[in-house]
Design an enzyme around this catalytic site. Structure first.
Site, PDB file in Angstrom:
ATOM      1  CD  GLU A 164      53.798  70.562  29.001  1.00 35.90           C
ATOM      2  OE1 GLU A 164      54.427  70.212  29.352  1.00 35.90           O
ATOM      3  OE2 GLU A 164      52.980  70.616  29.154  1.00 35.90           O
ATOM      4  CG  ASN A 205      50.078  76.239  25.403  1.00 41.29           C
ATOM      5  OD1 ASN A 205      49.646  76.809  25.743  1.00 41.29           O
ATOM      6  ND2 ASN A 205      50.095  74.652  25.649  1.00 41.29           N
ATOM      7  CG  HIS A 241      45.742  69.652  29.961  1.00 42.67           C
ATOM      8  ND1 HIS A 241      44.298  68.648  28.881  1.00 42.67           N
ATOM      9  CD2 HIS A 241      46.044  70.289  29.230  1.00 42.67           C
ATOM     10  CE1 HIS A 241      45.210  68.291  28.073  1.00 42.67           C
ATOM     11  NE2 HIS A 241      45.931  69.424  27.788  1.00 42.67           N
ATOM     12  CD  GLU A 270      48.058  71.568  25.286  1.00 45.11           C
ATOM     13  OE1 GLU A 270      48.029  70.479  26.283  1.00 45.11           O
ATOM     14  OE2 GLU A 270      48.741  72.175  25.191  1.00 45.11           O
ATOM     15  CG  ASP A 272      41.801  67.615  28.420  1.00 45.16           C
ATOM     16  OD1 ASP A 272      41.784  67.665  29.930  1.00 45.16           O
ATOM     17  OD2 ASP A 272      42.333  66.930  28.071  1.00 45.16           O
TER      18      ASP A 272
END
Length: 350
Positions: A164, A205, A241, A270, A272
């Site tokens: 990030e 990432n 996400h 990651e 979802d």
């Protein structure tokens, strides 16, 4: 019964007897012993992995760990390898949480995506509560990276080295590392990690980089520069996400492809797909479509190495605590039962 039919039956019986004598089960007995293919099994047919994040407190949940061990071939520690956990006091390291997950993965014959070395969040107070000169912080950062990477040398498949690093508009995030060391801290972090474990894959990432846009463009430009400078960058991780209310990133496949053209692996790291609660059949069906589409996008791009969901069950999802009123984001529900998303992933992998 015609003579030819009797002959065929006799030959079939002889063949079955030969197989049984060789220790090969046949008929209903064989079918009863066949295990259904897991997500990992299906992904491996495409040369991909299918993984899940996990965290130490949930490892006492036996039904949970059974599915974790059975369905996946890659594990990511959700928190146990972050800075606050691994260096709670300056120069004093504690790898117990990360070690527990690495040992679990090894027992299950799974690989580990290690997460994360350099991030602005979940830092220990000793690091954030004072001002650093550039030489001081550079030494602290190098020591942290190399001590942790050496500890796990040969035990992990990949590292999320810098996490990030950019804002939504593509500018650098004003972290303690950027403000003190400048943008060169990213290249330094990758070089130091590579020195400590030359065989680990090294990733940048981030979230909200699934579509082509200002943030993913910033990473594309940076990755191109780092590759030109021979900095050891091997992959780009797209956290994925997602939230139903914000729409699907339709340029995902094109985005994966352009990073691949730089000579990089990519991964959905990651994943979802959250929704505004309550969950309805319509929302769960849409969620399933998104999981299918993401899986198909990864399969369509040769250098997309695999997919990791950010824990596999709503029981242990991070979403409700951070997004009140939202949830139901994962392919298994809170009772560890598969949801439509699980079956959609299977369809895509078949």
């Amino acid at each position: 019964m015609p003579r030819t039919s009797r002959t065929r039956l006799r030959l079939a019986g002889v063949l079955a007897a030969v197989l049984v004598s060789a220790g090969v089960a046949t008929g209903p007995a064989a079918q009863a012993h066949e295990k259904p293919l897991t997500l990992a099994d299906l992904a491996e047919r495409h040369g991909r992995y299918f993984g899940s994040a996990t965290d130490n407190p949930e490892l006492t949940d036996a039904p949970y760990t059974k599915i974790l061990g059975d369905e996946f071939d890659m594990i990511t520690p959700g928190n146990g390898m972050k800075w606050y956990a691994t260096e709670p006091q300056q120069g004093v390291f504690d790898f117990s949480a990360g070690d527990e997950i690495v040992n679990l993965a090894r027992a299950n014959h799974q690989k580990v995506r290690a997460h994360t070395l350099v991030w602005h969040s979940q830092l220990p107070g000793w690091l954030t509560d004072r001002e650093w000169t550039a030489p001081e912080l550079r030494a602290v950062l190098k020591n942290h990276i190399q001590t942790e990477v050496r500890h796990y040398r040969g035990k992990v498949y990949a590292w999320d080295v810098v996490n990030e690093a950019f804002n939504e508009d593509g500018t650098y995030r004003e972290t303690v590392f950027y403000k003190t060391l400048g943008p060169g801290y990213i290249a330094d972090a990758l070089r130091w990690a590579h020195q400590a474990d030359p065989r680990a894959k090294l990733y940048l990432n981030d979230y909200n980089v699934e579509a082509v846009g200002p943030k993913s463009d910033a990473y594309y430009t940076l990755a191109k520069q780092l590759r030109a400078q021979k900095v050891p960058l091997h992959g780009f991780g797209l956290q994925a996400h997602l939230a139903l209310q914000y729409g699907y990133p339709t340029s995902l496949e094109d985005n994966l492809r352009r990073f691949s053209r730089l000579g990089l692996d990519t991964a959905l790291t990651e994943v979802d797909v959250r929704m505004e609660l309550p969950a309805t059949e319509e929302k769960l069906a849409q969620q399933a479509d998104w999981y299918r589409d993401m899986t198909e996008a990864c399969l369509a791009v040769r250098r997309c190495a695999g997919i990791t969901i950010w824990d596999y069950t709503d029981k242990y999802s991070w979403i409700p605590a951070f997004f009140p009123g939202e949830g139901a984001a994962l392919p298994w529900d809170e009772q560890l039962a598969p949801k439509p998303a699980y079956y959609a992933i299977r369809e895509a992998l078949k």
